[in-house]
Design a protein around this motif. Structure first.
Motif, short mmCIF file in Angstrom:
data_model
loop_
_atom_site.label_atom_id
_atom_site.label_comp_id
_atom_site.label_asym_id
_atom_site.label_seq_id
_atom_site.Cartn_x
_atom_site.Cartn_y
_atom_site.Cartn_z
N SER A 1 -7.67 -10.33 9.90
CA SER A 1 -7.85 -8.87 9.78
C SER A 1 -6.63 -8.21 10.39
N TYR A 2 -6.27 -7.07 9.85
CA TYR A 2 -5.03 -6.40 10.27
C TYR A 2 -5.33 -4.97 10.69
N TRP A 3 -4.49 -4.47 11.61
CA TRP A 3 -4.63 -3.12 12.13
C TRP A 3 -3.93 -2.17 11.17
N SER A 4 -4.69 -1.30 10.53
CA SER A 4 -4.18 -0.37 9.53
C SER A 4 -4.07 1.02 10.15
N ILE A 5 -2.85 1.54 10.20
CA ILE A 5 -2.58 2.83 10.82
C ILE A 5 -2.23 3.84 9.73
N PRO A 6 -2.94 4.97 9.63
CA PRO A 6 -2.53 5.97 8.65
C PRO A 6 -1.05 6.32 8.82
N ALA A 7 -0.34 6.43 7.72
CA ALA A 7 1.11 6.57 7.78
C ALA A 7 1.56 7.82 8.51
N ASP A 8 0.70 8.85 8.59
CA ASP A 8 1.11 10.09 9.25
C ASP A 8 0.80 10.09 10.75
N GLU A 9 0.27 8.99 11.27
CA GLU A 9 0.00 8.89 12.70
C GLU A 9 1.28 8.50 13.44
N GLU A 10 1.52 9.11 14.60
CA GLU A 10 2.73 8.83 15.36
C GLU A 10 2.59 7.60 16.26
N THR A 11 1.38 7.25 16.62
CA THR A 11 1.14 6.07 17.44
C THR A 11 0.16 5.15 16.72
N ALA A 12 -0.12 4.01 17.35
CA ALA A 12 -1.02 3.03 16.74
C ALA A 12 -2.46 3.19 17.20
N ILE A 13 -2.76 4.23 17.97
CA ILE A 13 -4.10 4.35 18.55
C ILE A 13 -5.16 4.51 17.48
N ASN A 14 -4.92 5.38 16.52
CA ASN A 14 -5.96 5.73 15.55
C ASN A 14 -5.89 4.87 14.29
N GLY A 15 -5.95 3.56 14.48
CA GLY A 15 -6.00 2.65 13.35
C GLY A 15 -7.38 2.04 13.22
N GLU A 16 -7.50 1.11 12.30
CA GLU A 16 -8.77 0.39 12.12
C GLU A 16 -8.48 -1.02 11.63
N TRP A 17 -9.40 -1.94 11.97
CA TRP A 17 -9.27 -3.31 11.51
C TRP A 17 -9.78 -3.43 10.08
N ILE A 18 -8.97 -4.06 9.22
CA ILE A 18 -9.33 -4.28 7.82
C ILE A 18 -9.27 -5.78 7.56
N ALA A 19 -10.24 -6.30 6.81
CA ALA A 19 -10.27 -7.73 6.53
C ALA A 19 -9.05 -8.15 5.71
N GLY A 20 -8.43 -9.27 6.12
CA GLY A 20 -7.30 -9.83 5.39
C GLY A 20 -7.74 -10.93 4.44
N GLN B 1 0.85 -1.19 0.00
CA GLN B 1 0.00 0.00 0.00
C GLN B 1 0.89 1.25 0.00
N LEU B 2 1.28 1.67 -1.23
CA LEU B 2 2.13 2.83 -1.43
C LEU B 2 1.42 3.83 -2.33
N ASP B 3 1.76 5.11 -2.21
CA ASP B 3 1.19 6.13 -3.10
C ASP B 3 2.06 6.28 -4.35
N ASP B 4 1.73 7.26 -5.18
CA ASP B 4 2.46 7.43 -6.44
C ASP B 4 3.92 7.79 -6.23
N ALA B 5 4.23 8.38 -5.07
CA ALA B 5 5.62 8.71 -4.75
C ALA B 5 6.32 7.56 -4.04
N LEU B 6 5.66 6.40 -3.99
CA LEU B 6 6.19 5.18 -3.36
C LEU B 6 6.41 5.35 -1.86
N GLN B 7 5.57 6.16 -1.24
CA GLN B 7 5.55 6.30 0.21
C GLN B 7 4.36 5.50 0.76
N PRO B 8 4.49 4.86 1.93
CA PRO B 8 3.36 4.10 2.49
C PRO B 8 2.16 5.00 2.76
N THR B 9 0.99 4.51 2.44
CA THR B 9 -0.23 5.23 2.78
C THR B 9 -0.76 4.79 4.14
#
Length: 497
Positions: A302-321, A235-243
């Motif tokens: 299911s995996y815990w998906s954390i927005p790449a700009d978050e500094e901690t893991a608190i604000n993630g969400e479960w996504i089906a694997g 899961q990378l953006d057009d600049a090949l940075q993680p989303t």
């Protein structure tokens, strides 16, 4: 779905990463002392040697953050075996260090790199080398070029390289492959040496009746040949940075969760290609090991998906694997009985348990987690099932004595522990070891630190930290004076020899 019968017989194992073996070169290696370790396991009746991932380590020297999901760690290559192979002169081995000293990674890296460069200068390709390169070309070519480019670009992360090589333009790949021919040849040679030495050690272990349990992290490092070579699988953006990045929500180990930072998989793309990359990865692991523990198994359900700009893991969400679709692909490629141990720790749901059980995979029971609630706690021995693996603790836990004495659990938990084990205060680690071995679990695994009764200074890793981990080594004296006879007696007593 018909459930698979358990494959693993009743047995015992010891957990010790090869870097933690004693030896004269500042780090454990794959040579004579590793064979002495295997000899001791075989003599005592220990049927399994469990290790951590064997890949070339990157950030923090963590075996869970490697430059490749397929390559081996050059630091484990034994200098004496290079001399025996004629790749190194006797006087070209690294300087000797105290055998029980903790791993000083910076020193070991410098010395081993210099040694391997000397060996490569002496080496002339052989039929065995050519065959190895051909057999492993699917990952080795990309890895060798990646490592050469990493040095060429002053260790910068690959998505900070010039655009033409970052994007793997064919003409640019060919140009650098030509310019860095000697450097890529060096990295192929290093992998050839590692694989030769590891395969010889594994064969030796198997001949002694010892099977090896390897460790396969579910995620790979961002700064790896895997992501550079196959950005479409992540899961990378057009600049090949993680989303979005991997981790887990707040849990036993951390109030803010754990933000691991690994890029997450593009599971839809992987499914479109029949999970070929994952099948190749598992096949590669099973060429090295007899069994594989998959770290963070729950991430397949299911995996815990954390927005790449978050500094901690608190604000993630479960996504089906991918769930069972991936394991059906494994079965199609590898056969019905998958020699996989599911690391099913953390926040486990009925769906995760169903995925594990539908494919007959043994899960894990950690005794340090057993005493914090009531009699229904699934980690308590009276609740164990046969098709599981029981541990006193893992590489992520404090040692048994460190957990109980140096950083004690809450008073009620400690009281429950002592009441359940019914043991003398001063013999706590012995009682917990015995409890693991007496469990109905098919396999009981003790970290060597717990067999030795060591304290927190022998801890291998503290999750959520990046300093001071992975350095511990057993001393020659500890190795010799471990309670081997007592362990042998307990294995016979509890039917695990």
């Amino acid at each position: 779905m018909t459930r698979t019968r358990p494959m693993m017989p009743r047995a015992a194992g010891l957990l010790l990463h090869p870097t933690s073996l004693p030896g004269p070169y500042g780090i454990g290696t794959l040579g004579s002392i590793a064979r002495r370790w295997v000899d001791r396991l075989g003599t005592v009746g220990v049927g399994y040697w469990q290790i951590l991932p064997l890949g070339p380590t990157g950030f923090g020297h963590s075996p869970y953050q490697c430059y490749s999901a397929f390559a081996g760690n050059a630091l484990l290559i034994d200098p004496d075996l290079l001399v025996d192979a004629g790749f190194l002169g006797p006087d070209e081995r690294p300087p000797r260090s105290p055998e029980g000293s903790a791993v000083d990674f910076d020193t070991v890296i410098a010395r081993h790199t210099a040694m391997l460069e000397k060996a490569h200068a002496r080496f002339r390709p052989t039929k065995a080398f050519d065959a190895f390169c051909a057999d492993h070309a699917a990952w080795l070519d990309d890895y060798a070029l990646f490592m050469a480019l990493k040095t060429y670009f002053n260790e910068r992360v690959w998505n900070d390289w010039p655009e033409n090589i970052r994007l793997r333009e064919p003409e640019t790949l060919a140009y650098y492959a030509s310019v860095l021919k000697d450097e890529t040849g060096f990295h192929r040679f290093v992998q050839f040496c590692f694989y030769e030495q590891w395969e010889a050690l594994r064969s030796y272990a198997n001949a002694k009746g010892v099977r090896i349990i390897g460790d396969l992290p579910i995620y790979v490092a961002m700064n790896s040949a895997d992501v550079w070579a196959h950005p479409e699988y992540f899961q990378l953006d057009d600049a090949l940075q993680p989303t979005a990045v991997a981790g887990v929500p707040p849990d036993y180990f951390s109030a803010t969760g754990q933000r691991w930072g690994n890029p997450l998989f593009e599971w839809e793309r992987l499914e479109q290609e029949g999970y070929e990359w994952w099948i190749a990865r598992l096949k590669g692991s099973l060429e090295l090991f007899d069994w594989v523990r998959i770290d963070h198994f729950r991430g397949f359900e299911s995996y815990w998906s954390i927005p790449a700009d978050e500094e901690t893991a608190i604000n993630g969400e479960w996504i089906a694997g991918p769930g069972g679709r991936l394991f059906d692909a494994f079965r199609s490629a590898l056969g019905r009985n998958l020699p996989i141990i599911a690391e099913d720790l953390g926040i486990i749901t009925p769906e995760v348990e169903a995925l594990r059980d539908d494919y007959g995979l043994p899960g894990m029971k950690i005794l340090q987690f057993a005493f914090g609630s009531d009699a229904g706690n699934p980690y308590l021995p009276h609740n164990h099932i046969q098709n599981c693996v029981v541990y006193t603790g893992t590489h992520d836990n404090d040692t048994t004595n460190g957990w109980f004495y140096a950083a004690p659990p809450e008073e009620a938990e400690r009281a429950h522990t002592m009441r359940y084990l019914h043991c003398p205060w001063e013999a706590f680690h012995e009682s917990l070891n015995r409890t693991a071995l007496a469990s109905t679990a098919n396999l009981a695994v003790l970290p060597l630190q717990d067999l030795l009764g060591l304290g927190s200074d022998a801890r291998m890793n503290t999750p959520g930290t990046s300093e001071g981990n992975w350095h511990w080594r057993v001393t020659p004296q500890q190795f010799e004076e471990a309670p081997w006879d007592g362990l042998k007696s307990m294995l016979a007593l509890y039917g695990r020899a």
